[in-house]
Write a protein that holds these residues in place. Structure first.
Motif, PDB file in Angstrom:
ATOM      1  N   ARG A   1      59.971  43.759  21.549  1.00 33.37           N
ATOM      2  CA  ARG A   1      59.406  45.056  22.110  1.00 33.37           C
ATOM      3  C   ARG A   1      58.226  45.407  21.254  1.00 33.37           C
ATOM      4  O   ARG A   1      57.229  46.024  21.331  1.00 33.37           O
ATOM      5  N   HIS A   2      58.514  45.142  19.744  1.00 33.70           N
ATOM      6  CA  HIS A   2      57.560  45.436  18.881  1.00 33.70           C
ATOM      7  C   HIS A   2      56.207  44.411  18.990  1.00 33.70           C
ATOM      8  O   HIS A   2      55.152  44.825  18.787  1.00 33.70           O
ATOM      9  N   ASP A   3      56.575  43.245  19.250  1.00 33.89           N
ATOM     10  CA  ASP A   3      55.356  42.263  19.422  1.00 33.89           C
ATOM     11  C   ASP A   3      54.541  42.905  20.575  1.00 33.89           C
ATOM     12  O   ASP A   3      53.444  42.372  20.609  1.00 33.89           O
ATOM     13  N   GLN A   4      55.326  43.267  21.665  1.00 35.33           N
ATOM     14  CA  GLN A   4      54.550  43.666  22.721  1.00 35.33           C
ATOM     15  C   GLN A   4      53.700  44.624  22.531  1.00 35.33           C
ATOM     16  O   GLN A   4      52.572  44.893  22.983  1.00 35.33           O
ATOM     17  N   GLU A   5      54.061  45.644  22.008  1.00 31.28           N
ATOM     18  CA  GLU A   5      53.481  47.085  21.646  1.00 31.28           C
ATOM     19  C   GLU A   5      52.046  46.788  20.835  1.00 31.28           C
ATOM     20  O   GLU A   5      51.340  47.203  20.875  1.00 31.28           O
ATOM     21  N   THR A   6      52.603  45.646  19.740  1.00 24.83           N
ATOM     22  CA  THR A   6      51.453  45.526  18.788  1.00 24.83           C
ATOM     23  C   THR A   6      50.416  44.572  19.599  1.00 24.83           C
ATOM     24  O   THR A   6      49.093  44.914  19.188  1.00 24.83           O
TER      25      THR A   6
ATOM     26  N   GLU B   1      49.648  45.103  22.570  1.00 23.70           N
ATOM     27  CA  GLU B   1      48.802  46.100  23.456  1.00 23.70           C
ATOM     28  C   GLU B   1      47.846  47.021  22.580  1.00 23.70           C
ATOM     29  O   GLU B   1      46.634  47.105  23.052  1.00 23.70           O
ATOM     30  N   ARG B   2      48.079  47.168  21.590  1.00 26.83           N
ATOM     31  CA  ARG B   2      47.365  47.984  20.382  1.00 26.83           C
ATOM     32  C   ARG B   2      46.046  46.888  20.248  1.00 26.83           C
ATOM     33  O   ARG B   2      45.093  47.510  19.858  1.00 26.83           O
TER      34      ARG B   2
ATOM     35  N   SER C   1      45.800  44.693  11.355  1.00 28.96           N
ATOM     36  CA  SER C   1      46.722  45.155  12.340  1.00 28.96           C
ATOM     37  C   SER C   1      47.814  44.326  11.968  1.00 28.96           C
ATOM     38  O   SER C   1      49.034  44.670  12.324  1.00 28.96           O
TER      39      SER C   1
ATOM     40  N   SER D   1      51.551  45.566  11.377  1.00 26.34           N
ATOM     41  CA  SER D   1      52.545  45.235  12.282  1.00 26.34           C
ATOM     42  C   SER D   1      53.923  44.750  11.752  1.00 26.34           C
ATOM     43  O   SER D   1      54.980  45.161  11.917  1.00 26.34           O
TER      44      SER D   1
ATOM     45  N   GLN E   1      55.542  47.621   9.758  1.00 22.43           N
ATOM     46  CA  GLN E   1      56.340  48.263  10.897  1.00 22.43           C
ATOM     47  C   GLN E   1      57.482  47.589  11.328  1.00 22.43           C
ATOM     48  O   GLN E   1      58.423  48.321  11.649  1.00 22.43           O
TER      49      GLN E   1
END
Length: 614
Positions: free
Chosen positions: A551-556, A558-559, A573, A577, A580
């Motif tokens: 989930r974190h990888d996918q959000e990263t 997207e950013r 970034s 990441s 985070q």
């Protein structure tokens, strides 16, 4: 001090010359030989005692034979049996017969001609495998065929090494009663060695391994090789045969990989020393006194071997294309390192004169030197020939409206296709590689040759009537071009894509792909779960850790879409990441957990305490 000076000279020459030859694409084996020429009598004359050094360096060959023995696992031989025992046997027998005939016609005695013919039929295992690895051709069709033939050659040389001393002791005369008795004694010694080793080696290695002292196990590995060789030499048999048999006896043991790893550094150095000694002993003066004779031997050797190998590849290697058969013939056309061993043994045993041995050793060396150049010439010639061949026309796609179109039918696309076929969902498959198309058609797959980047081909495939487009092309640039074409001309299509890496995924996402799978992400997450289970986490903890990361990888990602072209911003970034993600795991470890039994938990691990505390 004399020994230390010589050691420094050897190591210095190898360190300077071998990397240079590797960089030039000539291979490490030839580099060692060139280093020997440089420091030997025909070069700077820094080393003079060539004979004793060559005798000592043969221990490297002994260790090579031990490693070859370790490779002879029944399962591996079963897979390669057609290439090893079919193509390999035919190559050695036919090449030996032809070269023996040429040697007889040149005036050599029959027994000497047979030794010469057999020795020259062998290729260089170390040289060929390295050459193929440098050109990333080990897994190509001609690379696999070459490995099988080399393996049989390595097997065939073992009895030759054992028999040569006996032939030498007979001085080339007919086999008499005393010689038959000596051969019977040799067979008895080998039988006792094999029987005793089968029941003693593994228990002894087990005792040493239990001590858990790495250097002692290394000492045991060296003792096994050298002890087996010394035992056989004491019985009048070659050291190499003893080491080979020792390797075979432990090939299926649990210590095989550890033995190979411990022996490898010593084998590499001593084998390099052997090649250096060969270079030192090469009589370059023969090139000045008899150049046409030496070059004639080289030309005859390469030509005969290449023609025999090419004919056998076409006749026996089913599925080997003509171009690959040529590459197979060229890469194995040289003489090999075991020719040096056999010629030296024949000379020491009085079977072959020094002058003949020197001519042949120099010819083998020159044949090895010519192989990289011949291989490069053949590849260039093959590339020009393929460029002249008219481009194969794309297949006509049948007039059928399928719900799914798959572009790319490699290992990724085929799995999707097999699932669809199993569920009786029709699809149209396209691939831009004619070789891949022809290959998968042999297994009954229905596929069309065509480049999905072409809009006219997509229209011919009735893509406008499809609901789903699966983009499984391996090449990143082609994949992006196809995605652009599909999304701009067929916006109604759902685009499901395969991505090679994060950058590729971001590019596809920016083009509007509906779903993207990074090809290594899911398998890596699954393996990470297994690693965490192995460390003692419960199944639910392991799954949650993988899900947090995903989930974190996918959000990263997207950013990072907005800054994908800014390298510095991407680096910053990525650092943010990582911080985070660590904070997420720490927060998860401190959060209250559910109590009660959980799937995959074990009382031996104690109560649940979170991810980080584990």
């Amino acid at each position: 001090m004399g020994f230390l000076v010589e050691a420094v000279v050897f190591l210095g020459a190898a360190t300077l010359v071998v990397p240079l030859f590797r960089k030039l694409g000539l291979g490490a084996v030839l580099g060692y030989v060139a280093a020997g020429v440089l420091i030997g009598p025909w070069g700077l004359a820094l080393i003079s005692d060539v004979e004793n050094i060559l005798h000592f360096a043969e221990i490297g060959v002994v260790m090579l034979l031990f490693v070859i023995g370790l490779e002879l696992q029944p399962a591996r031989l079963r897979v390669l049996r057609r290439t090893v025992f079919g193509l390999g046997t035919a190559q050695v027998l036919i090449t030996t017969a032809v070269l023996t005939g040429i040697a007889l016609a040149s005036g050599l005695a029959p027994i000497v001609a047979v030794v010469v013919g057999f020795a020259l039929s062998l290729s260089s295992t170390a040289f060929v495998l390295q050459l193929l690895a440098e050109r990333k051709a080990l897994t190509a069709a001609h690379g696999r065929a070459s490995f099988g033939v080399l393996l049989f050659q390595d097997l065939a040389v073992i009895p030759a090494i054992a028999v040569l001393p006996l032939l030498g002791s007979a001085n080339g005369l007919a086999m008499d009663r005393a010689m038959l008795l000596e051969m019977a004694e040799v067979a008895l010694v080998i039988a006792v060695f094999v029987f005793g080793g089968r029941y003693l080696l593994r228990p002894l290695l087990r005792i040493v391994a239990r001590a858990q002292i790495h250097e002692i196990f290394t000492a045991a590995a060296l003792l096994l090789v050298l002890g087996a060789g010394l035992l056989m030499e004491t019985a009048g048999i070659s050291m190499g045969l003893g080491a080979f048999l020792a390797g075979v006896l432990v090939a299926d043991s649990e210590y095989r990989h550890q033995l190979e790893a411990d022996i490898e550094p010593f084998k590499g150095l001593l084998l390099g020393l052997f090649f250096i000694a060969v270079g030192m002993s090469a009589n370059l003066g023969l090139l000045a006194s008899a150049p046409w004779l030496v070059l004639g031997i080289v030309a005859a050797l390469i030509t005969v071997k290449a023609l025999v190998l090419f004919a056998l590849a076409l006749a026996l290697a089913s599925g080997l294309p003509r171009g690959n058969a040529g590459a197979f013939a060229v890469v194995l056309s040289q003489g090999g390192e075991f020719a040096f061993v056999l010629f030296t043994a024949a000379q020491n045993g009085g079977l072959m004169g020094r002058e003949i041995a020197e001519h042949l050793i120099l010819a083998v060396t020159l044949s090895m030197a010519s192989t990289p150049l011949l291989y490069a010439w053949y590849e260039a010639r093959l590339a020009r020939a393929r460029a002249r061949v008219p481009e194969r026309p794309f297949d006509m796609v049948e007039d059928t409206d399928h719900q799914v179109v798959i572009a790319g039918f490699g290992r990724f696309g085929q799995i999707i296709a097999r699932i669809l076929a199993s569920m009786r969902i029709p699809f149209t498959a396209l691939d831009a590689s004619p070789l891949q198309v022809d290959f998968v058609r042999r297994f009954g797959n229905k596929i069309h040759y065509g480049d999905a980047r072409r809009l006219d081909l997509l229209r011919a495939a009735r893509i406008d009537k499809a609901r789903v487009f699966v983009l499984a092309v391996d090449d990143v640039e082609s994949s992006v071009q196809i995605a652009e074409t599909v999304k701009s001309h067929f916006p109604h299509l759902k685009l499901y894509a395969r991505a090679r890496n994060r950058q590729h995924e971001m590019h596809l996402k920016s083009l509007g792909a509906d779903a993207i799978i990074r090809e290594t992400l899911l398998s890596s997450l699954h393996l990470a779960e297994q690693v965490l289970l192995g460390l003692g986490l419960t199944a639910s903890d392991a799954r949650r850790a993988a899900e947090i990361f995903r989930r974190h990888d996918q959000e990263t990602l997207e950013r990072q879409l907005a800054i994908r072209d800014d390298r510095e911003a991407l680096i910053e970034s990525s650092k943010d990441s990582a911080r985070q993600l660590q904070e997420l795991f720490e927060a998860d470890a401190q959060a209250p957990k559910r109590t009660g039994p959980q799937r995959g938990s074990s009382s031996a691990h104690g109560p649940h305490t979170g991810l980080i505390s584990r």
